[in-house]
Design an enzyme around this catalytic site. Structure first.
Site, PDB file in Angstrom:
ATOM      1  N   LYS A  94       0.795  -1.232   0.000  1.00 38.30           N
ATOM      2  CA  LYS A  94       0.000   0.000   0.000  1.00 38.30           C
ATOM      3  C   LYS A  94       0.827   1.282   0.000  1.00 38.30           C
ATOM      4  CE  LYS A  94      -4.411  -1.725   1.188  1.00 38.30           C
ATOM      5  NZ  LYS A  94      -4.175  -3.081   1.729  1.00 38.30           N
ATOM      6  N   GLU A 116     -10.558   5.712   3.814  1.00 36.90           N
ATOM      7  CA  GLU A 116     -11.131   4.565   4.504  1.00 36.90           C
ATOM      8  C   GLU A 116     -10.039   3.525   4.712  1.00 36.90           C
ATOM      9  OE1 GLU A 116     -10.898   4.933   1.330  1.00 36.90           O
ATOM     10  OE2 GLU A 116     -10.206   2.950   0.674  1.00 36.90           O
ATOM     11  N   SER A 381       1.489  -9.806  -1.142  1.00 39.37           N
ATOM     12  CA  SER A 381       1.130  -8.394  -0.969  1.00 39.37           C
ATOM     13  C   SER A 381       1.501  -7.818   0.393  1.00 39.37           C
ATOM     14  CB  SER A 381      -0.361  -8.188  -1.232  1.00 39.37           C
ATOM     15  OG  SER A 381      -1.134  -9.071  -0.451  1.00 39.37           O
TER      16      SER A 381
HETATM   17  C1  LIG Z   1      -5.159  -4.094   1.506  1.00 39.03           C
HETATM   18  C2  LIG Z   1      -4.499  -5.351   1.229  1.00 39.03           C
HETATM   19  C3  LIG Z   1      -4.926  -6.186   0.175  1.00 39.03           C
HETATM   20  C4  LIG Z   1      -6.124  -5.898  -0.658  1.00 39.03           C
HETATM   21  O1  LIG Z   1      -6.043  -4.766  -1.440  1.00 39.03           O
HETATM   22  P1  LIG Z   1      -5.906  -4.819  -3.017  1.00 39.03           P
HETATM   23  O2  LIG Z   1      -6.256  -3.449  -3.431  1.00 39.03           O
HETATM   24  O3  LIG Z   1      -6.889  -5.860  -3.511  1.00 39.03           O
HETATM   25  O4  LIG Z   1      -4.527  -5.211  -3.324  1.00 39.03           O
HETATM   26  C5  LIG Z   1      -4.189  -7.323  -0.076  1.00 39.03           C
HETATM   27  N1  LIG Z   1      -3.136  -7.662   0.683  1.00 39.03           N
HETATM   28  C6  LIG Z   1      -2.709  -6.903   1.712  1.00 39.03           C
HETATM   29  C7  LIG Z   1      -1.540  -7.346   2.498  1.00 39.03           C
HETATM   30  C8  LIG Z   1      -3.375  -5.724   2.016  1.00 39.03           C
HETATM   31  O5  LIG Z   1      -2.953  -4.985   3.034  1.00 39.03           O
END
Ligand SMILES: *Cc1c(COP(=O)(O)O)cnc(C)c1O
Length: 401
Positions: A94, A116, A381
């Site tokens: 993020k 949000e 992610s």
């Molecule tokens: C917020 C988040 C997501 C989901 O958000 P996307 O916009 O779908 O990528 C996925 N993995 C992690 C670790 C997150 O913090």
């Protein structure tokens, strides 16, 4: 930039029939200003240089690609690799868009960032950007998520953000977006609503994708350097879809199979999952056209998944488009598979993944057997520190997983 990225979205923010901007009239001039400002900075050498500097010296980019040798051996079949977005400062992908949104806000003369948050990851990333740029920060968060993700609430407060609890409706991500839009209406002159994924009215789906593009560019180059080839398959979890668009956007022009993994929760019954593309239909949500999970009255339905960050009854418009065009295959992993992957990656690779990312790992573990000799690159992610108390208190240490 790739041919696909140059031509998508259209000037008005459409990916095929999806996207666009349906705004309350008072917000129209503010979004026009955001579009105009983004158009200018995205071509500015100073902006690009400063973003590069931040990514290298503050965020910790480039993040590596790791070959998950033990997990690959355990599953048998394909070799599994991970793009390590968990190693970003604040622990997830993020910050890639939050730091850029902070730069944009500064360029526009704003003094406040607001958004949000679901699991609290976007809130923490944005509060980090606000602290870095010396701005105020206001984060809206559902009460259910506040209770589940207490450490992230503490982080946001330490970073100087004001956390606004949202107590209506399902008290989760969808309501947090509604609440934040409401508050933004009153302060759009001085604040930037830094949307947390590739969702919302144009230009956010395009802009957030562009800010996340670095993930795919790095991963493609690193994978080539490591193996001499491109991966056969690339997989990422899809909530709103920003980490997935980040990695996919590096491979859209290649002969690489792309897989978006939606959260199937506990069952296929409405309310038990958040798999919008699998079970949803065309509709409008939060000012854009996309696919939506709807209840009997046609309103956004309640959703469930063990991963708060994937808890959204809509999806980024570009994903709806890539599903319709067939370029990306959307499939799912349920809570149980995600937990098994969470435990397996922790124990066999020494990487505790976010429950969101564990959905993509679960897909790789499931598919590996069927694809001997192939390679699967998973976008990891985020890291799972935020989830360890919830997981171990609810499910123990994985003995029976
Ligand atoms: C917020 C988040 C997501 C989901 O958000 P996307 O916009 O779908 O990528 C996925 N993995 C992690 C670790 C997150 O913090």
């Amino acid at each position: 930039m790739s041919a696909y990225l140059k031509s998508h979205p259209t000037h008005d923010g459409f990916f095929g029939p999806y996207g666009g901007a349906m705004l309350p009239p008072p917000l129209e001039p503010h979004f026009a200003a955001i579009r105009e400002a983004y158009g200018r900075i995205s071509k500015s050498a100073d902006f690009i240089a400063e973003l590069r500097y931040i990514r290298k010296h503050f965020q910790g980019r480039p993040t590596p690609v790791s070959h998950l040798k033990n997990l690959s051996a355990l599953c048998g079949g394909a070799q599994i690799y991970a793009k390590r977005e968990d190693l970003n400062h604040t622990g997830a992908h993020k910050l890639n868009h939050c730091m850029a949104e902070g730069l944009l806000a500064r360029f526009m003369g704003k003094t406040k960032l607001m958004a949000e948050t679901g699991a609290g990851q976007h809130g923490v990333a944005l509060a980090t950007a606000a602290a870095y740029f010396g701005m105020e920060c206001e984060i809206h968060m559902g009460e259910i998520d506040i209770a589940k993700e207490a450490p992230n609430v503490t982080r946001m407060k330490l970073l100087g953000a004001t956390v606004v609890p949202v107590g209506f409706g399902g008290r989760s991500l969808k309501e947090a977006v509604d609440s934040c839009f409401q508050s933004y209406l009153a302060q759009a002159d001085t604040a930037l609503f830094a949307i947390g994924s590739v969702v919302g009215p144009h230009p956010f789906p395009m802009m957030v994708r562009d800010f996340q593009h670095v993930v795919g560019v790095e991963a493609r180059e690193q994978f080539l350097e490591m193996t001499g080839e491109l991966p056969d398959m690339v997989a990422a979890c899809v909530g709103g879809g920003s980490n997935a668009m980040g990695i996919f956007s590096g491979f859209l022009d290649d002969e690489v199979a792309l897989y978006g993994i939606e959260p199937c929760g506990t069952s296929s019954k409405l309310g038990d999952h958040a798999a919008t593309i699998a079970y949803g239909e065309d509709g409008d949500i939060h000012g854009f056209r996309t696919m939506v999970l709807k209840d009997a009255e046609g309103n956004p339905a309640p959703v469930h998944t063990v991963a708060s960050g994937l808890d959204y009854p809509g999806v980024g418009p570009e994903h709806a488009f890539l599903h319709r065009s067939g370029r990306v295959t959307y499939t799912g992993a349920d809570d149980r598979e995600a937990l098994a992957a969470f435990f397996a990656l922790s124990r066999h690779e020494g990487i505790i993944p976010a429950l969101e990312s564990a959905h993509a790992v679960a897909f790789a573990m499931r598919e590996a057997k069927a694809h001997p000799g192939k390679s699967i690159l998973v976008n990891l992610s985020g890291r799972g520190d935020k989830d360890i108390d919830y997981v171990t208190q609810t499910f123990g240490f994985g003995e029976t997983a």
